[in-house]
Design a protein around this motif. Structure first.
Motif, PDB file in Angstrom:
ATOM      1  N   LYS A 259       0.806  -1.226   0.000  1.00 30.59           N
ATOM      2  CA  LYS A 259       0.000   0.000   0.000  1.00 30.59           C
ATOM      3  C   LYS A 259       0.836   1.272   0.000  1.00 30.59           C
ATOM      4  O   LYS A 259       0.316   2.347  -0.269  1.00 30.59           O
ATOM      5  CB  LYS A 259      -0.946   0.021   1.209  1.00 30.59           C
ATOM      6  CG  LYS A 259      -1.984  -1.077   1.181  1.00 30.59           C
ATOM      7  CD  LYS A 259      -3.008  -0.806   0.130  1.00 30.59           C
ATOM      8  CE  LYS A 259      -4.136  -1.817   0.164  1.00 30.59           C
ATOM      9  NZ  LYS A 259      -5.115  -1.584  -0.878  1.00 30.59           N
ATOM     10  N   SER A 260       2.120   1.162   0.328  1.00 26.96           N
ATOM     11  CA  SER A 260       2.962   2.352   0.413  1.00 26.96           C
ATOM     12  C   SER A 260       4.419   1.978   0.233  1.00 26.96           C
ATOM     13  O   SER A 260       4.871   0.945   0.724  1.00 26.96           O
ATOM     14  CB  SER A 260       2.776   3.020   1.783  1.00 26.96           C
ATOM     15  OG  SER A 260       3.704   4.060   1.973  1.00 26.96           O
ATOM     16  N   VAL A 261       5.160   2.831  -0.459  1.00 27.39           N
ATOM     17  CA  VAL A 261       6.593   2.634  -0.638  1.00 27.39           C
ATOM     18  C   VAL A 261       7.295   2.631   0.720  1.00 27.39           C
ATOM     19  O   VAL A 261       8.269   1.912   0.921  1.00 27.39           O
ATOM     20  CB  VAL A 261       7.183   3.734  -1.552  1.00 27.39           C
ATOM     21  CG1 VAL A 261       8.690   3.622  -1.631  1.00 27.39           C
ATOM     22  CG2 VAL A 261       6.554   3.670  -2.937  1.00 27.39           C
ATOM     23  N   LYS A 262       6.791   3.414   1.653  1.00 25.71           N
ATOM     24  CA  LYS A 262       7.418   3.518   2.971  1.00 25.71           C
ATOM     25  C   LYS A 262       7.573   2.149   3.640  1.00 25.71           C
ATOM     26  O   LYS A 262       8.548   1.896   4.340  1.00 25.71           O
ATOM     27  CB  LYS A 262       6.631   4.456   3.865  1.00 25.71           C
ATOM     28  CG  LYS A 262       7.329   4.774   5.160  1.00 25.71           C
ATOM     29  CD  LYS A 262       6.642   5.889   5.898  1.00 25.71           C
ATOM     30  CE  LYS A 262       7.465   6.270   7.095  1.00 25.71           C
ATOM     31  NZ  LYS A 262       7.725   7.657   7.205  1.00 25.71           N
ATOM     32  N   SER A 263       6.639   1.245   3.391  1.00 26.42           N
ATOM     33  CA  SER A 263       6.749  -0.087   3.987  1.00 26.42           C
ATOM     34  C   SER A 263       7.894  -0.891   3.371  1.00 26.42           C
ATOM     35  O   SER A 263       8.399  -1.824   3.990  1.00 26.42           O
ATOM     36  CB  SER A 263       5.432  -0.846   3.854  1.00 26.42           C
ATOM     37  OG  SER A 263       5.131  -1.096   2.502  1.00 26.42           O
ATOM     38  N   LEU A 264       8.319  -0.517   2.177  1.00 27.67           N
ATOM     39  CA  LEU A 264       9.411  -1.224   1.516  1.00 27.67           C
ATOM     40  C   LEU A 264      10.783  -0.676   1.908  1.00 27.67           C
ATOM     41  O   LEU A 264      11.794  -1.353   1.759  1.00 27.67           O
ATOM     42  CB  LEU A 264       9.262  -1.111  -0.011  1.00 27.67           C
ATOM     43  CG  LEU A 264       8.015  -1.751  -0.593  1.00 27.67           C
ATOM     44  CD1 LEU A 264       7.837  -1.327  -2.040  1.00 27.67           C
ATOM     45  CD2 LEU A 264       8.080  -3.258  -0.459  1.00 27.67           C
ATOM     46  N   LEU A 265      10.815   0.556   2.393  1.00 25.25           N
ATOM     47  CA  LEU A 265      12.078   1.202   2.738  1.00 25.25           C
ATOM     48  C   LEU A 265      11.896   1.999   4.032  1.00 25.25           C
ATOM     49  O   LEU A 265      11.928   3.223   4.035  1.00 25.25           O
ATOM     50  CB  LEU A 265      12.525   2.125   1.594  1.00 25.25           C
ATOM     51  CG  LEU A 265      13.950   2.648   1.641  1.00 25.25           C
ATOM     52  CD1 LEU A 265      14.957   1.519   1.490  1.00 25.25           C
ATOM     53  CD2 LEU A 265      14.160   3.694   0.559  1.00 25.25           C
ATOM     54  N   PRO A 266      11.696   1.284   5.141  1.00 24.89           N
ATOM     55  CA  PRO A 266      11.385   1.988   6.385  1.00 24.89           C
ATOM     56  C   PRO A 266      12.517   2.887   6.892  1.00 24.89           C
ATOM     57  O   PRO A 266      12.269   3.839   7.617  1.00 24.89           O
ATOM     58  CB  PRO A 266      11.090   0.859   7.375  1.00 24.89           C
ATOM     59  CG  PRO A 266      11.760  -0.336   6.801  1.00 24.89           C
ATOM     60  CD  PRO A 266      11.726  -0.157   5.305  1.00 24.89           C
ATOM     61  N   PHE A 267      13.746   2.595   6.486  1.00 22.95           N
ATOM     62  CA  PHE A 267      14.872   3.425   6.905  1.00 22.95           C
ATOM     63  C   PHE A 267      15.452   4.194   5.723  1.00 22.95           C
ATOM     64  O   PHE A 267      16.662   4.396   5.634  1.00 22.95           O
ATOM     65  CB  PHE A 267      15.950   2.569   7.575  1.00 22.95           C
ATOM     66  CG  PHE A 267      15.499   1.969   8.871  1.00 22.95           C
ATOM     67  CD1 PHE A 267      15.293   2.759   9.980  1.00 22.95           C
ATOM     68  CD2 PHE A 267      15.258   0.605   8.962  1.00 22.95           C
ATOM     69  CE1 PHE A 267      14.870   2.201  11.186  1.00 22.95           C
ATOM     70  CE2 PHE A 267      14.835   0.038  10.149  1.00 22.95           C
ATOM     71  CZ  PHE A 267      14.629   0.845  11.271  1.00 22.95           C
ATOM     72  N   GLY A 268      14.583   4.653   4.830  1.00 18.34           N
ATOM     73  CA  GLY A 268      15.021   5.447   3.694  1.00 18.34           C
ATOM     74  C   GLY A 268      15.679   6.736   4.152  1.00 18.34           C
ATOM     75  O   GLY A 268      15.378   7.256   5.232  1.00 18.34           O
ATOM     76  N   PHE A 269      16.573   7.252   3.336  1.00 19.40           N
ATOM     77  CA  PHE A 269      17.267   8.485   3.678  1.00 19.40           C
ATOM     78  C   PHE A 269      16.291   9.660   3.662  1.00 19.40           C
ATOM     79  O   PHE A 269      15.624   9.900   2.658  1.00 19.40           O
ATOM     80  CB  PHE A 269      18.410   8.746   2.696  1.00 19.40           C
ATOM     81  CG  PHE A 269      19.133  10.030   2.974  1.00 19.40           C
ATOM     82  CD1 PHE A 269      19.967  10.129   4.078  1.00 19.40           C
ATOM     83  CD2 PHE A 269      18.975  11.125   2.151  1.00 19.40           C
ATOM     84  CE1 PHE A 269      20.631  11.315   4.342  1.00 19.40           C
ATOM     85  CE2 PHE A 269      19.630  12.319   2.419  1.00 19.40           C
ATOM     86  CZ  PHE A 269      20.466  12.412   3.525  1.00 19.40           C
ATOM     87  N   VAL A 270      16.205  10.344   4.783  1.00 25.03           N
ATOM     88  CA  VAL A 270      15.357  11.530   4.911  1.00 25.03           C
ATOM     89  C   VAL A 270      16.152  12.563   5.696  1.00 25.03           C
ATOM     90  O   VAL A 270      16.706  12.251   6.749  1.00 25.03           O
ATOM     91  CB  VAL A 270      14.049  11.214   5.670  1.00 25.03           C
ATOM     92  CG1 VAL A 270      13.227  12.470   5.889  1.00 25.03           C
ATOM     93  CG2 VAL A 270      13.241  10.158   4.945  1.00 25.03           C
TER      94      VAL A 270
END
Length: 163
Positions: free
Chosen positions: A145-156
């Motif tokens: 449902k969301s990209v965030k679930s695929l990359l929970p520690f993405g660079f922000v």
């Protein structure tokens, strides 16, 4: 010390027939995108179809180069085309598939880390989730449902670009 964990929810489907009509169409469009793949070195074609909120579908395919780092994945080809040509577009759903004559792909192929980071940036930019379908032709489909679930520690880093 703290020990934390996270989990993701995702759906699996055994065939296209189990998907709603919109997702079926998008998966078929990702197959169409395979025809424009330039992959003479790996012989591994990847196609992406992206559904925008206005109903437009944007296709992308991997583009290789003899100097391997100079190529680009299908997801980024499509996302950067959207950013360059329609920067205010809202992305609803992405479908990603792959094909090779060298072997049978038996499971959905997922996006690389660089693509996931770009997908996460698009999701942040539009401030709404992007659904992703990983489609194995003739096989299983994974839907998140969301990209965030695929990359929970993405660079922000919100301070970058501020003031």
């Amino acid at each position: 010390m703290n020990t934390l964990s996270f989990s993701i929810s995702y759906q699996t489907f055994d065939s296209l027939d189990e998907l709603n009509a919109s997702d079926q169409t998008l998966c078929k469009k990702s197959e169409e995108a395979l025809s424009t793949s330039y992959s003479p070195y790996s012989k591994f074609k990847v196609g992406t179809a992206i559904l925008l909120a206005d109903g437009q579908v944007v296709l992308g395919s991997n583009q290789e180069n003899v100097a391997y780092p100079s190529g680009l994945c299908a997801e980024r080809v499509a996302l950067f085309a959207i950013g360059a040509n329609n920067p205010n577009a809202v992305i609803k759903t992405m479908a990603i598939t792959a094909f090779t004559n060298n072997f049978k792909i038996e499971n959905p192929v997922t996006s690389c880390g660089s693509c996931l980071q770009v997908m996460a940036e698009c999701e942040k930019r539009q401030n709404s989730p992007i659904e992703v379908l990983f489609y194995c032709i003739g096989g299983q489909i994974i839907k998140v449902k969301s990209v965030k679930s695929l990359l929970p520690f993405g660079f922000v880093e919100d301070r970058l670009g501020a003031g």
